[in-house]
Design a protein around this motif. Sequence first.
Motif, PDB file in Angstrom:
ATOM      1  N   MET A 107      15.323  -1.920  11.611  1.00  0.00           N
ATOM      2  CA  MET A 107      15.618  -3.348  11.638  1.00  0.00           C
ATOM      3  C   MET A 107      14.518  -4.174  12.306  1.00  0.00           C
ATOM      4  O   MET A 107      14.671  -5.384  12.477  1.00  0.00           O
ATOM      5  CB  MET A 107      16.965  -3.570  12.345  1.00  0.00           C
ATOM      6  CG  MET A 107      18.110  -2.832  11.673  1.00  0.00           C
ATOM      7  SD  MET A 107      19.688  -2.955  12.526  1.00  0.00           S
ATOM      8  CE  MET A 107      20.171  -4.605  12.068  1.00  0.00           C
ATOM      9  N   GLY A 108      13.417  -3.519  12.639  1.00  0.00           N
ATOM     10  CA  GLY A 108      12.319  -4.188  13.326  1.00  0.00           C
ATOM     11  C   GLY A 108      11.126  -4.458  12.432  1.00  0.00           C
ATOM     12  O   GLY A 108      10.684  -3.587  11.688  1.00  0.00           O
ATOM     13  N   VAL A 109      10.593  -5.658  12.526  1.00  0.00           N
ATOM     14  CA  VAL A 109       9.465  -6.076  11.704  1.00  0.00           C
ATOM     15  C   VAL A 109       8.262  -5.183  11.913  1.00  0.00           C
ATOM     16  O   VAL A 109       7.516  -4.877  10.971  1.00  0.00           O
ATOM     17  CB  VAL A 109       9.109  -7.544  12.020  1.00  0.00           C
ATOM     18  CG1 VAL A 109       7.831  -7.954  11.317  1.00  0.00           C
ATOM     19  CG2 VAL A 109      10.238  -8.470  11.648  1.00  0.00           C
ATOM     20  N   ASN A 110       8.035  -4.740  13.126  1.00  0.00           N
ATOM     21  CA  ASN A 110       6.805  -4.047  13.486  1.00  0.00           C
ATOM     22  C   ASN A 110       6.688  -2.629  12.931  1.00  0.00           C
ATOM     23  O   ASN A 110       5.617  -2.034  13.020  1.00  0.00           O
ATOM     24  CB  ASN A 110       6.658  -4.006  15.003  1.00  0.00           C
ATOM     25  CG  ASN A 110       6.451  -5.379  15.596  1.00  0.00           C
ATOM     26  OD1 ASN A 110       5.910  -6.269  14.938  1.00  0.00           O
ATOM     27  ND2 ASN A 110       6.892  -5.578  16.820  1.00  0.00           N
ATOM     28  N   TRP A 111       7.753  -2.104  12.347  1.00  0.00           N
ATOM     29  CA  TRP A 111       7.718  -0.719  11.871  1.00  0.00           C
ATOM     30  C   TRP A 111       7.401  -0.628  10.378  1.00  0.00           C
ATOM     31  O   TRP A 111       7.504   0.453   9.803  1.00  0.00           O
ATOM     32  CB  TRP A 111       9.045  -0.033  12.185  1.00  0.00           C
ATOM     33  CG  TRP A 111       9.171   0.205  13.655  1.00  0.00           C
ATOM     34  CD1 TRP A 111       9.755  -0.614  14.579  1.00  0.00           C
ATOM     35  CD2 TRP A 111       8.656   1.319  14.380  1.00  0.00           C
ATOM     36  NE1 TRP A 111       9.635  -0.071  15.838  1.00  0.00           N
ATOM     37  CE2 TRP A 111       8.973   1.112  15.752  1.00  0.00           C
ATOM     38  CE3 TRP A 111       7.973   2.467  14.016  1.00  0.00           C
ATOM     39  CZ2 TRP A 111       8.616   2.019  16.739  1.00  0.00           C
ATOM     40  CZ3 TRP A 111       7.625   3.373  15.003  1.00  0.00           C
ATOM     41  CH2 TRP A 111       7.940   3.145  16.341  1.00  0.00           C
ATOM     42  N   TYR A 112       7.028  -1.716   9.778  1.00  0.00           N
ATOM     43  CA  TYR A 112       6.714  -1.723   8.355  1.00  0.00           C
ATOM     44  C   TYR A 112       5.213  -1.982   8.161  1.00  0.00           C
ATOM     45  O   TYR A 112       4.637  -2.875   8.774  1.00  0.00           O
ATOM     46  CB  TYR A 112       7.553  -2.776   7.628  1.00  0.00           C
ATOM     47  CG  TYR A 112       9.008  -2.381   7.591  1.00  0.00           C
ATOM     48  CD1 TYR A 112       9.839  -2.624   8.679  1.00  0.00           C
ATOM     49  CD2 TYR A 112       9.536  -1.728   6.481  1.00  0.00           C
ATOM     50  CE1 TYR A 112      11.171  -2.235   8.658  1.00  0.00           C
ATOM     51  CE2 TYR A 112      10.864  -1.344   6.450  1.00  0.00           C
ATOM     52  CZ  TYR A 112      11.676  -1.594   7.543  1.00  0.00           C
ATOM     53  OH  TYR A 112      12.983  -1.193   7.527  1.00  0.00           O
ATOM     54  N   ASP A 113       4.610  -1.173   7.306  1.00  0.00           N
ATOM     55  CA  ASP A 113       3.164  -1.213   7.128  1.00  0.00           C
ATOM     56  C   ASP A 113       2.725  -2.068   5.945  1.00  0.00           C
ATOM     57  O   ASP A 113       1.614  -2.593   5.942  1.00  0.00           O
ATOM     58  CB  ASP A 113       2.632   0.209   6.908  1.00  0.00           C
ATOM     59  CG  ASP A 113       2.996   1.140   8.053  1.00  0.00           C
ATOM     60  OD1 ASP A 113       3.556   2.216   7.788  1.00  0.00           O
ATOM     61  OD2 ASP A 113       2.716   0.768   9.210  1.00  0.00           O
ATOM     62  N   TYR A 114       3.573  -2.184   4.945  1.00  0.00           N
ATOM     63  CA  TYR A 114       3.195  -2.888   3.725  1.00  0.00           C
ATOM     64  C   TYR A 114       4.223  -3.963   3.411  1.00  0.00           C
ATOM     65  O   TYR A 114       5.432  -3.729   3.529  1.00  0.00           O
ATOM     66  CB  TYR A 114       3.084  -1.912   2.551  1.00  0.00           C
ATOM     67  CG  TYR A 114       2.108  -0.788   2.814  1.00  0.00           C
ATOM     68  CD1 TYR A 114       2.559   0.479   3.163  1.00  0.00           C
ATOM     69  CD2 TYR A 114       0.734  -0.997   2.731  1.00  0.00           C
ATOM     70  CE1 TYR A 114       1.677   1.500   3.434  1.00  0.00           C
ATOM     71  CE2 TYR A 114      -0.164   0.024   2.985  1.00  0.00           C
ATOM     72  CZ  TYR A 114       0.307   1.270   3.344  1.00  0.00           C
ATOM     73  OH  TYR A 114      -0.571   2.279   3.598  1.00  0.00           O
ATOM     74  N   TRP A 115       3.726  -5.106   2.969  1.00  0.00           N
ATOM     75  CA  TRP A 115       4.574  -6.263   2.708  1.00  0.00           C
ATOM     76  C   TRP A 115       4.232  -6.886   1.355  1.00  0.00           C
ATOM     77  O   TRP A 115       3.070  -6.910   0.948  1.00  0.00           O
ATOM     78  CB  TRP A 115       4.379  -7.315   3.789  1.00  0.00           C
ATOM     79  CG  TRP A 115       4.866  -6.870   5.131  1.00  0.00           C
ATOM     80  CD1 TRP A 115       4.198  -6.098   6.032  1.00  0.00           C
ATOM     81  CD2 TRP A 115       6.139  -7.153   5.713  1.00  0.00           C
ATOM     82  NE1 TRP A 115       4.975  -5.879   7.147  1.00  0.00           N
ATOM     83  CE2 TRP A 115       6.182  -6.530   6.975  1.00  0.00           C
ATOM     84  CE3 TRP A 115       7.255  -7.892   5.291  1.00  0.00           C
ATOM     85  CZ2 TRP A 115       7.290  -6.604   7.822  1.00  0.00           C
ATOM     86  CZ3 TRP A 115       8.353  -7.969   6.128  1.00  0.00           C
ATOM     87  CH2 TRP A 115       8.371  -7.332   7.377  1.00  0.00           C
ATOM     88  N   GLY A 116       5.260  -7.405   0.697  1.00  0.00           N
ATOM     89  CA  GLY A 116       5.030  -8.183  -0.509  1.00  0.00           C
ATOM     90  C   GLY A 116       4.667  -9.611  -0.161  1.00  0.00           C
ATOM     91  O   GLY A 116       4.627  -9.998   1.018  1.00  0.00           O
TER      92      GLY A 116
END
Length: 126
Positions: A108-117
């Motif tokens: 649920m945390g923004v910082n744990w995602y590496d790739y974004w659309g």
Amino acid sequence: QVQLVESGGGLVQAGGSLRLSCAASGRTFSSYVMGWFRQAPGKEREFAAGISKIGSRTYYTDSVKGRFTISRDNAKSTVYLQMNSLKPEDTAVYYCAAGRPLTTAQTMGVNWYDYWGQGTQVTVSS
């Protein structure tokens, strides 16, 4: 490297529905946890929904529980967000993201995602 492309946003009246899609490039889609985040004007980006690598677990922020459903099709490298009973407060740019969080809190945390659309606009009129 993973590239993500969202689609399906638009303008809808309160109480209506939209289905967002996020198509991923690359061969490693099934190795990523996928999330949908949203950002309203003047607000921070926030978690909306997440789904585990094989789709066995789903996660939702309280404000969308019972109204939104996240799903994924690993054969098509696509994640979906079905949004029902939309409210004006759901108005935001919606982003899909790919990452490898290890816990529910991390999912649920923004910082744990590496790739974004690039995001897709959802506007709900009252």
